[in-house]
Design an enzyme around this catalytic site. Sequence first.
Site: not given
Lengths: 137, 485
Positions: B411, B408, B334, B209-210, B390, B383-384, B386
């Site tokens: 992965g 989503h 998602h 989570h971010f 993304s 989101p990709g 960090m």
Amino acid sequence: MKKYEFFEHTADIGLKIYGKTLTELFINAAEGMFEAIADTGTVAAQHTIEISISEQAENDAELLRLWLQELLYYYSTTEIVFVEFLIHTLTLNNLKATVKGDKAFGKIKTEIKAVTYHQLEVKRSKDGYEATVIFDV
Amino acid sequence: MASEIFEHLKKIDENRWRIPKDTKPGMQVDGVVYADEKLLKDIRQDKALEQVANVAFLPGIVNASFAMPDIHWGYGFPIGGVAATDPENGGVVSPGGVGFDINCGVRLVKTNLEYEEIKDKIRELTLNLFHAVPSGVGSKGEIKVSVKEEREIMVKGSRWAVSEGYGVAEDLEATEERGAISGADPDAVSERAYERGKAQSGTLGSGNHFIEVQVIDKIYDGEVADAFGLSEGLIAVMIHSGSRGFGYQVCDDYLKTMGRCLLKYGINVPDRQLAAAPVNSPEAQAYLAAMRAAANYAWNNRQCLMHLTRKAFERTFKKSWQTMGMDLLYDVAHNIAKLEKHKVNGKEKTLCVHRKGATRAFPPGHPELPVQYQKTGQPVIIPGDMGRNSYLLVGTEKAAETFYSTCHGAGRVKSRTAATKAFDSNKLVNDLEAQGIYVMASSRATIAEEAPLAYKDVNDVVRVVHEAGISRRVCRMRPLGVIKG
């Protein structure tokens, strides 16, 4: 005899647990889970909680999951990382234990969301018992 | 650990592979995996393909067990799995097809700030975000709620936050289900879930989570980007979080119930984590009512997180969030199961669509979309990791083949333990900073676990869904400031 070891799982944490007896297996599993959650080495056995599970488990594997999930519930609501486990009774519909630990600010490593049923297993081995658990993190 | 299922894969085209239904006795339908040869090399390394086949066992499953190109080994469903079941044909709902983090999802907040204007303030902004947003394991927030308010949140979702002043009505219009799915029942939720949820509203959590400050660095579809009010060089903020301890407990409670349903309803699944009950059974209805309560809790949580984000921007730039144009572009779940109308063999049916690490992607003109996205289709936020990119995509009609679902995220490809062994947190922070990315986390361990190379390249994942036509690229972002749990 090794108490437990972590194994590779792409998204989550896998734990393989060993014990001469079922009681020892359950204690080692709890130790392993809290080792994944925090650096438990310096956590004191400061606070005590009495655990009582009376739900009927179908088998030892489900009982193991109930036990770990119960500890996780107390951890997530009290923030106590448990490091000492004394199991008094261990049957499919009655698990009683005294567990001790302390809050561990600054020592937390991972949030375990839950104990999954995926590949959950408890089986007899030549040295006693072996179990596999995968945690959702 | 390579998958035996791989041997059975049949190529459909460059981006799609079939796991024939005779691969494992008990499969009701084929598995269909969206991936190219490059991604398949990673996918075959773990047990994700086996899980795609296992999902195909679910009673009443329609068309196929689908897997998006970001799939990886989960528990029960693969992460990146999509399955729709037909309640009129014995179709089931499986809590394992949603997961413990119910309505884990992502939202994208726009700004009118230009990267060039604010690039010297990224570090300060990241620090202010880190201080404003409670993050980390079991984090507790300033937004404290009573049990009564928690019950309200379960029904009202984001509307609760907006009524408390943590946002505006327009935010609701730009949220899937307008921030509150109907059919949530607070009485279907256990005491324990209340207890685990009460201190966690407006907290980020940990793991993947971010909150990330990003700059739009490439536009693929100028027309749609214009309609969304996005252009190259603008700053945006992505928020990724879920239902926290509340959702984990709801899932756990109902997994137990569903385990008992297997025998009761004669359901055969190869993994207990896929335990399920017929959608129309009392057990499934209770689960759906509790799952919706958790979904609403999550939408409210992301609304609270966005409020804290806007405050951090205000503090940094000394302007109101409205002046900075910090409107919500969209918020999408998602991890969720929903009753949706889809065409099956030309006939409209209500199906129970499970998306476990997959995003709903409705096409232009879909009645569920708010008016501002009727022409463009639904914004799809991907989101990709960090260190790389993304994406913002948009829904297409072609995605009817996946019940309007797409990927989503990137992965995972490396386990957390392998990532911790391979990467050093301090070095990663320095390397990322050298690339102009500031990372702050409550736990150093999280940084190594979340190392960019622990993930597939999101560019590859997005290329597959774009080429397969199940969603279309609009723009690409790159990270500038990241806060993690």
